[in-house]
Design a protein around this motif. Structure first.
Motif, PDB file in Angstrom:
ATOM      1  N   UNK A  33       0.822  -1.215   0.000  1.00  0.00           N
ATOM      2  CA  UNK A  33       0.000   0.000   0.000  1.00  0.00           C
ATOM      3  C   UNK A  33       0.853   1.262   0.000  1.00  0.00           C
ATOM      4  N   UNK A  34       2.121   1.123   0.400  1.00  0.00           N
ATOM      5  CA  UNK A  34       3.017   2.281   0.450  1.00  0.00           C
ATOM      6  C   UNK A  34       3.912   2.358  -0.782  1.00  0.00           C
ATOM      7  N   UNK A  35       3.722   1.443  -1.736  1.00  0.00           N
ATOM      8  CA  UNK A  35       4.583   1.366  -2.905  1.00  0.00           C
ATOM      9  C   UNK A  35       3.943   2.008  -4.123  1.00  0.00           C
ATOM     10  N   UNK A  36       4.792   2.481  -5.010  1.00  0.00           N
ATOM     11  CA  UNK A  36       4.359   2.894  -6.331  1.00  0.00           C
ATOM     12  C   UNK A  36       5.532   2.685  -7.280  1.00  0.00           C
ATOM     13  N   UNK A  37       5.272   2.725  -8.558  1.00  0.00           N
ATOM     14  CA  UNK A  37       6.312   2.452  -9.542  1.00  0.00           C
ATOM     15  C   UNK A  37       6.423   3.601 -10.538  1.00  0.00           C
ATOM     16  N   UNK A  38       7.634   3.796 -11.038  1.00  0.00           N
ATOM     17  CA  UNK A  38       7.887   4.737 -12.124  1.00  0.00           C
ATOM     18  C   UNK A  38       8.709   4.008 -13.180  1.00  0.00           C
ATOM     19  N   UNK A  39       8.480   4.339 -14.436  1.00  0.00           N
ATOM     20  CA  UNK A  39       9.262   3.704 -15.498  1.00  0.00           C
ATOM     21  C   UNK A  39      10.485   4.556 -15.806  1.00  0.00           C
ATOM     22  N   UNK A  40      11.629   3.905 -15.929  1.00  0.00           N
ATOM     23  CA  UNK A  40      12.909   4.585 -16.097  1.00  0.00           C
ATOM     24  C   UNK A  40      13.092   5.006 -17.551  1.00  0.00           C
ATOM     25  N   UNK A  41      13.574   6.220 -17.731  1.00  0.00           N
ATOM     26  CA  UNK A  41      13.933   6.721 -19.050  1.00  0.00           C
ATOM     27  C   UNK A  41      15.375   7.204 -18.977  1.00  0.00           C
ATOM     28  N   UNK A  42      16.290   6.457 -19.584  1.00  0.00           N
ATOM     29  CA  UNK A  42      17.696   6.832 -19.537  1.00  0.00           C
ATOM     30  C   UNK A  42      18.553   5.746 -18.920  1.00  0.00           C
ATOM     31  N   UNK A  43      19.881   5.954 -18.957  1.00  0.00           N
ATOM     32  CA  UNK A  43      20.834   4.922 -18.546  1.00  0.00           C
ATOM     33  C   UNK A  43      21.775   5.379 -17.434  1.00  0.00           C
ATOM     34  N   UNK A  44      21.407   6.423 -16.691  1.00  0.00           N
ATOM     35  CA  UNK A  44      22.337   6.950 -15.691  1.00  0.00           C
ATOM     36  C   UNK A  44      22.523   6.035 -14.489  1.00  0.00           C
ATOM     37  N   UNK A  45      21.672   4.990 -14.335  1.00  0.00           N
ATOM     38  CA  UNK A  45      21.794   4.087 -13.191  1.00  0.00           C
ATOM     39  C   UNK A  45      22.110   2.657 -13.623  1.00  0.00           C
ATOM     40  N   UNK A  46      22.731   2.500 -14.799  1.00  0.00           N
ATOM     41  CA  UNK A  46      22.937   1.159 -15.347  1.00  0.00           C
ATOM     42  C   UNK A  46      23.876   0.317 -14.481  1.00  0.00           C
ATOM     43  N   UNK A  47      24.863   0.949 -13.817  1.00  0.00           N
ATOM     44  CA  UNK A  47      25.787   0.179 -12.984  1.00  0.00           C
ATOM     45  C   UNK A  47      25.155  -0.282 -11.679  1.00  0.00           C
ATOM     46  N   UNK A  48      23.937   0.177 -11.406  1.00  0.00           N
ATOM     47  CA  UNK A  48      23.154  -0.340 -10.290  1.00  0.00           C
ATOM     48  C   UNK A  48      22.171  -1.395 -10.794  1.00  0.00           C
TER      49      UNK A  48
END
Length: 219
Positions: free
Chosen positions: A116-131
């Protein structure tokens, strides 16, 4: 409504996004559509979507997102079951007799007790690829405190960004997980313009569900 009202290119565009929705249960990103049709600019994607909206093949849904017109609902297949069936028990020690029974389902509530405390966003871009977070992935966020070194979604100067967050005397440092991108420094005098939208707890993509790695282990 007659499909002949679409041009050949519009028909190909419409077929691609509906086929993609059937296969992945989500709409393709602008980047994925651009790659499919070799568009040089996201404006080409917008123009095609606007044409389909104008001709009634798409409609505006919640949050101004597009959706297929109900008249064409049969083009989108039925969603699969809501959970993963648990079909019995398996020994993790000595061999035991197989026990098969209906033990219910693993649902999102099972995987995420605080759903109930969660939500999602879709990623646009590659700045966090090493994670391990790539363009098109869905990041799972929780409305929770973000500790030093945690990954979080930040709203700053009217723009959003997913970064590893560090607090210091010189301000807030937003660190990407890709050496091709620079840190973003937010100075103390504009802190009031910064809002942390949520704490990253994992992400979802075609390979499955991936939990967040604690900051002390990620460094």
């Amino acid at each position: 409504m007659d499909h002949a009202q679409l041009t050949r290119k519009q028909k190909e565009f419409f077929d691609y996004i509906t086929d993609y929705k059937n296969e992945h249960d989500v709409w393709p990103t602008y980047r994925e559509i651009s790659d499919e049709f070799n568009y040089k600019s996201p404006n080409s994607v917008t123009q095609n979507i606007q044409a389909l909206l104008k001709k009634g093949y798409l409609v505006k849904g919640e949050d101004d997102e597009y959706d297929i017109h109900p008249e064409f609902g049969e083009l989108i297949g039925e969603k699969k079951g809501s959970g993963i069936p648990v079909r019995g028990l398996i020994a993790a020690g000595y061999l035991q007799e197989a026990v098969e029974s209906d033990l219910g389902e693993i649902t999102l509530e099972t995987l995420f007790p605080n759903i109930d405390s969660l939500f999602a966003l879709r990623v646009s871009g590659m700045s966090m690829k090493n994670a391990g977070i790539y363009d098109g992935d869905f990041v799972l966020l929780m409305d929770s405190d973000v500790k030093d070194g945690d990954i979080g979604a930040v709203l700053y100067n009217g723009e959003t960004s997913l970064k590893r967050i560090y607090h210091g005397k010189d301000g807030l440092r937003l660190e990407p997980a890709n050496e091709e991108y620079n840190d973003i420094i937010v100075t103390p005098d504009v802190f009031e313009e910064v809002r942390i939208i949520g704490k990253y707890i994992g992400h979802v993509n075609k390979t499955g569900i991936h939990r967040a790695v604690p900051a002390r282990l990620a460094s």
